[in-house]
Design a protein around this motif. Structure first.
Motif, mmCIF file in Angstrom:
data_model
loop_
_atom_site.group_PDB
_atom_site.id
_atom_site.type_symbol
_atom_site.label_atom_id
_atom_site.label_comp_id
_atom_site.label_asym_id
_atom_site.label_seq_id
_atom_site.Cartn_x
_atom_site.Cartn_y
_atom_site.Cartn_z
ATOM 1 N N ALA A 186 -17.783 -23.719 -37.107
ATOM 2 C CA ALA A 186 -17.426 -25.060 -36.635
ATOM 3 C C ALA A 186 -18.712 -25.837 -36.413
ATOM 4 C CB ALA A 186 -16.623 -24.978 -35.344
ATOM 5 N N VAL A 187 -18.811 -27.040 -36.984
ATOM 6 C CA VAL A 187 -20.053 -27.796 -36.978
ATOM 7 C C VAL A 187 -19.769 -29.250 -36.643
ATOM 8 C CG1 VAL A 187 -21.161 -26.287 -38.678
ATOM 9 C CG2 VAL A 187 -19.881 -28.310 -39.449
ATOM 10 N N VAL A 188 -20.847 -29.941 -36.258
ATOM 11 C CA VAL A 188 -20.858 -31.403 -36.159
ATOM 12 C C VAL A 188 -21.764 -31.887 -37.276
ATOM 13 C CG1 VAL A 188 -21.410 -33.382 -34.740
ATOM 14 C CG2 VAL A 188 -20.513 -31.301 -33.673
ATOM 15 N N ALA A 189 -21.216 -32.632 -38.224
ATOM 16 C CA ALA A 189 -21.937 -32.948 -39.452
ATOM 17 C C ALA A 189 -22.131 -34.447 -39.596
ATOM 18 C CB ALA A 189 -21.182 -32.412 -40.660
ATOM 19 N N GLU A 190 -23.271 -34.814 -40.167
ATOM 20 C CA GLU A 190 -23.524 -36.183 -40.598
ATOM 21 C C GLU A 190 -23.399 -36.223 -42.118
ATOM 22 O OE1 GLU A 190 -27.121 -37.806 -39.171
ATOM 23 O OE2 GLU A 190 -26.645 -37.507 -37.032
ATOM 24 N N LEU A 191 -22.554 -37.112 -42.597
ATOM 25 C CA LEU A 191 -22.147 -37.091 -43.993
ATOM 26 C C LEU A 191 -22.350 -38.462 -44.620
ATOM 27 C CD1 LEU A 191 -18.712 -35.403 -43.254
ATOM 28 C CD2 LEU A 191 -20.782 -34.197 -43.952
ATOM 29 N N ASP A 192 -22.761 -38.467 -45.894
ATOM 30 C CA ASP A 192 -22.791 -39.679 -46.708
ATOM 31 C C ASP A 192 -21.605 -39.635 -47.667
ATOM 32 O OD1 ASP A 192 -25.022 -40.630 -45.488
ATOM 33 O OD2 ASP A 192 -26.410 -40.156 -47.127
ATOM 34 N N ILE A 193 -20.787 -40.692 -47.644
ATOM 35 C CA ILE A 193 -19.613 -40.731 -48.512
ATOM 36 C C ILE A 193 -20.084 -40.912 -49.952
ATOM 37 C CG2 ILE A 193 -17.410 -41.862 -48.962
ATOM 38 C CD1 ILE A 193 -17.591 -40.434 -46.298
ATOM 39 N N ALA A 194 -19.655 -40.013 -50.827
ATOM 40 C CA ALA A 194 -20.115 -40.023 -52.220
ATOM 41 C C ALA A 194 -19.063 -40.482 -53.203
ATOM 42 C CB ALA A 194 -20.586 -38.618 -52.621
ATOM 43 N N GLY A 195 -17.837 -40.727 -52.755
ATOM 44 C CA GLY A 195 -16.780 -41.144 -53.669
ATOM 45 C C GLY A 195 -15.602 -41.713 -52.914
ATOM 46 N N ALA A 196 -14.648 -42.241 -53.665
ATOM 47 C CA ALA A 196 -13.461 -42.849 -53.054
ATOM 48 C C ALA A 196 -12.522 -41.773 -52.539
ATOM 49 C CB ALA A 196 -12.742 -43.723 -54.074
ATOM 50 N N PRO A 197 -11.856 -42.002 -51.405
ATOM 51 C CA PRO A 197 -10.882 -41.022 -50.887
ATOM 52 C C PRO A 197 -9.708 -40.852 -51.853
ATOM 53 C CG PRO A 197 -11.497 -42.617 -49.197
ATOM 54 C CD PRO A 197 -12.030 -43.135 -50.485
ATOM 55 N N GLY A 246 -24.143 -24.179 -33.245
ATOM 56 C CA GLY A 246 -24.603 -23.328 -32.156
ATOM 57 C C GLY A 246 -25.757 -23.905 -31.384
ATOM 58 N N GLY A 247 -25.803 -25.216 -31.219
ATOM 59 C CA GLY A 247 -26.881 -25.861 -30.488
ATOM 60 C C GLY A 247 -28.122 -26.099 -31.308
ATOM 61 N N HIS A 248 -28.127 -25.727 -32.575
ATOM 62 C CA HIS A 248 -29.286 -25.922 -33.444
ATOM 63 C C HIS A 248 -28.938 -26.927 -34.532
ATOM 64 C CE1 HIS A 248 -31.380 -22.511 -31.602
ATOM 65 N NE2 HIS A 248 -30.230 -21.833 -31.690
ATOM 66 N N LYS A 249 -29.873 -27.801 -34.812
ATOM 67 C CA LYS A 249 -29.685 -28.815 -35.841
ATOM 68 C C LYS A 249 -30.321 -28.343 -37.137
ATOM 69 C CE LYS A 249 -30.035 -33.809 -36.568
ATOM 70 N NZ LYS A 249 -30.507 -35.091 -35.982
ATOM 71 N N VAL A 250 -29.528 -28.347 -38.193
ATOM 72 C CA VAL A 250 -29.989 -27.863 -39.502
ATOM 73 C C VAL A 250 -29.967 -29.047 -40.454
ATOM 74 C CG1 VAL A 250 -29.543 -26.288 -41.408
ATOM 75 C CG2 VAL A 250 -29.077 -25.571 -39.054
ATOM 76 N N ALA A 251 -31.091 -29.319 -41.083
ATOM 77 C CA ALA A 251 -31.186 -30.401 -42.067
ATOM 78 C C ALA A 251 -31.127 -29.813 -43.467
ATOM 79 C CB ALA A 251 -32.480 -31.189 -41.872
ATOM 80 N N GLY A 252 -30.474 -30.500 -44.347
ATOM 81 C CA GLY A 252 -30.339 -30.022 -45.723
ATOM 82 C C GLY A 252 -29.243 -30.798 -46.435
ATOM 83 N N GLU A 253 -29.291 -30.803 -47.737
ATOM 84 C CA GLU A 253 -28.294 -31.518 -48.530
ATOM 85 C C GLU A 253 -27.397 -30.523 -49.241
ATOM 86 O OE1 GLU A 253 -29.924 -34.356 -51.179
ATOM 87 O OE2 GLU A 253 -30.615 -35.710 -49.597
ATOM 88 N N ALA A 254 -26.104 -30.806 -49.208
ATOM 89 C CA ALA A 254 -25.122 -29.975 -49.896
ATOM 90 C C ALA A 254 -23.903 -30.827 -50.180
ATOM 91 C CB ALA A 254 -24.740 -28.752 -49.058
ATOM 92 N N ARG A 255 -23.298 -30.606 -51.335
ATOM 93 C CA ARG A 255 -22.105 -31.352 -51.726
ATOM 94 C C ARG A 255 -20.874 -30.687 -51.115
ATOM 95 N NH1 ARG A 255 -22.852 -30.850 -56.591
ATOM 96 N NH2 ARG A 255 -23.956 -32.777 -57.063
ATOM 97 N N LEU A 256 -20.085 -31.467 -50.360
ATOM 98 C CA LEU A 256 -18.883 -30.955 -49.696
ATOM 99 C C LEU A 256 -17.702 -31.861 -50.018
ATOM 100 C CD1 LEU A 256 -20.272 -30.214 -46.096
ATOM 101 C CD2 LEU A 256 -20.052 -28.580 -47.990
ATOM 102 N N VAL A 257 -16.516 -31.381 -49.681
ATOM 103 C CA VAL A 257 -15.288 -32.176 -49.726
ATOM 104 C C VAL A 257 -14.648 -32.100 -48.352
ATOM 105 C CG1 VAL A 257 -12.981 -32.407 -50.710
ATOM 106 C CG2 VAL A 257 -14.900 -31.855 -52.194
ATOM 107 N N VAL A 258 -14.405 -33.262 -47.747
ATOM 108 C CA VAL A 258 -13.787 -33.328 -46.427
ATOM 109 C C VAL A 258 -12.277 -33.430 -46.593
ATOM 110 C CG1 VAL A 258 -13.585 -34.658 -44.304
ATOM 111 C CG2 VAL A 258 -15.811 -34.389 -45.392
ATOM 112 N N MET A 259 -11.540 -32.575 -45.893
ATOM 113 C CA MET A 259 -10.085 -32.640 -45.831
ATOM 114 C C MET A 259 -9.717 -33.196 -44.464
ATOM 115 S SD MET A 259 -9.131 -31.449 -48.748
ATOM 116 C CE MET A 259 -9.674 -30.377 -50.088
ATOM 117 N N GLY A 260 -9.199 -34.428 -44.441
ATOM 118 C CA GLY A 260 -8.904 -35.058 -43.170
ATOM 119 C C GLY A 260 -7.598 -35.808 -43.181
ATOM 120 N N GLY A 261 -7.275 -36.398 -42.041
ATOM 121 C CA GLY A 261 -6.034 -37.139 -41.884
ATOM 122 C C GLY A 261 -6.153 -38.575 -42.337
#
Length: 512
Positions: A36-47, A74-89
């Protein structure tokens, strides 16, 4: 060969680096641990709306392609780029490409073969940290305005028109989507290479009609194509078509028009060098196969059609047939069924795609400037889009529209054999004279084999004698001589070697 080896090494090295970034490091470990994470994301495409409810029971679910920038674990901030897909409401419906959002959720691995490093099941609504840039805000507003204008048209066109023009399928009716999937018309519900080709060709024609020089016309067409790609989003098939069209225009501007197959190869090499992950994308593969079929077999199938048939009608059959034959083995891997009416359905809508694309694109460009004229164009494009939907529903309702087909490699192999058989059958039907000649030649060869060498030699000697002007009829005792000047036949009686001699006259009884 040297150039091919260098390109292969470059693609392999790029793919290896990207694979190591996806499967190694802190982000890959967090995905594997389903953290479980708290993420900062850049939107790369249309929903994109999901039709299947999630495990949490949410009926309105959206899939949003994003680029992970940082995550807190876990209280640590990790920087890095990775392509993800968000499943949301429903809160993720209004995400705009270029935005930076913050959200909480749980990571999980992506399906095997998917280009993403993982999935993020969002457990909170997104918080906007930064809005989209000016180059992304304008196209996003155009897409939303065009979707709203299409909704006022009503009917099937309200959801199909945005999909055919801007690639927005959020309002597409599920029944219409299923019907188009049954008859093999799903490529029309998203922007593909055909749209880019139509836009590019129209812009080039307009520029040349205005007497612009060849270089200026090519530059104006490329600028218009870039704006169109920016509006619809950098989909792999759109990028492929845009790159191929750009290379073609560059060759025309330089006075060296090239072949379609060479342009396709250059486009594929360039895209794989930029994004090696496209090699595992079924959409990219289908796009390339469709273009390959049109380039390799489309022109030949058009040449097979008799000259009495208009060229536009021949192209209307040859283009969808060649694309369907090349794409069918891959489509079976995604959807193990055979669309019995895929070819006639695509032929029926071939003349409707261009008006929808051109009128819809012109309407989207005029919406911010002349809304009244844009509304008229949207209404006209909606008529053609409604006709496309009617064709899809008609063929999907026919009996046997979707027939079962084997899955996996066996299904793909059998579909490939079936496609080759259909291509051969089309050649046989369109070449009756050549087929009759081939059958007669095969019959003559079979007869020669069955008669054996002795009769074949006798026939050869007889033909040779005829060429000399003599023909001996066996068993009839005649010799025919044909004079080449008059063409008249003269026959002489010849003695029969084994025939009976002259009959002896016997005196009648009583005669001495």
């Amino acid at each position: 060969m040297a150039a091919a080896l260098l390109l292969s090494l470059a693609v392999g090295a790029h793919a290896a680096v990207e694979a190591s970034q996806r499967h190694d490091g802190a982000i890959a470990d967090a995905v594997a641990a389903r953290a479980a994470v708290v993420a900062e994301l850049d939107i790369a495409g249309a929903p994109r709306r999901l039709r299947i409810p999630g495990s949490g029971g949410l009926g309105d679910r959206w899939a949003v392609p994003v680029m992970l920038k940082t995550m807190t674990l876990g209280g640590h901030k990790v920087a890095g780029e990775a392509r993800l897909v968000v499943m949301g409401g429903a809160a993720w419906e209004h995400a705009v490409p270029g935005q930076r959002l913050r959200a909480t959720g749980k990571l999980r691995p992506a399906a095997p073969g998917e280009p993403e490093a993982g999935l993020l099941s969002a457990s909170s609504a997104p918080m906007v940290l930064r809005g989209p840039g000016p180059w992304q805000q304008g196209p996003g507003g155009l897409r939303r305005a065009f979707t709203a204008a299409s909704a006022r048209a009503g009917g099937d066109a309200a959801g199909l028109l945005p999909g055919m023009v801007t690639g927005d399928t959020s309002a597409l009716d599920p029944e219409l989507e299923a019907a188009m999937k049954t008859v093999g018309m799903t490529h029309l519900t998203a922007v593909s290479g055909a749209n880019c080709s139509l836009i590019l060709g129209t812009l080039l024609l307009i520029a040349r009609s205005l007497r612009l020089p060849r270089t200026a016309a090519a530059a104006a067409s490329l600028a218009g194509l870039a704006l169109f790609v920016l509006m619809v989003g950098p989909d792999p098939s759109v990028l492929r078509a845009a790159l191929m069209g750009s290379i073609g225009l560059a060759s025309v501007a330089l006075g060296r028009p090239g072949r379609g197959l060479s342009l396709l190869c250059v486009a594929v090499i360039g895209l794989l060098l930029a994004q090696p992950v496209l090699a595992t994308s079924f959409g990219f593969l289908l796009s390339v196969l469709a273009t390959l079929g049109i380039v390799v077999a489309g022109r030949r199938i058009m040449d097979w059609v008799p000259a009495a048939v208009p060229r536009w009608a021949a192209a209307g059959v040859a283009v969808p047939l060649s694309a369907q034959l090349f794409c069918a083995p891959v489509i079976v891997l995604l959807q193990p069924q055979f669309g019995a009416y895929a070819l006639p359905a695509n032929v029926a809508v071939a003349g409707l795609v261009a008006p929808v694309t051109l009128l819809g694109t012109a309407a989207a460009a005029l919406l911010p400037v002349v809304p009244a004229a844009a509304e008229v164009l949207v209404a006209a494009a909606a008529v053609f889009a409604g006709a496309v939907a009617g064709v899809a529903r008609f063929f999907a309702a026919l009996p046997g529209a979707a027939l079962p087909w084997p899955e996996g490699a066996f299904g793909a192999a059998t579909m490939g054999i079936f496609s080759a058989t259909m291509l051969a059958a089309a050649w046989l039907v369109l070449h009756p004279v050549a087929v009759v000649r081939a059958v007669l030649a095969a019959h003559a060869r079979v007869v020669a084999v069955l008669e054996g060498p002795s009769r074949a030699a006798a026939r050869s000697a007889a033909r040779h004698a005829v060429r000399r002007g003599l023909e001996h009829r066996s068993g009839r005792g005649t010799l025919r001589v044909r004079k080449p000047t008059s063409g008249r036949n003269h026959e002489w009686l010849l003695p029969r070697l084994n025939g009976p001699g002259p009959r002896r006259r016997t005196p009648p009884p009583g005669v001495t």
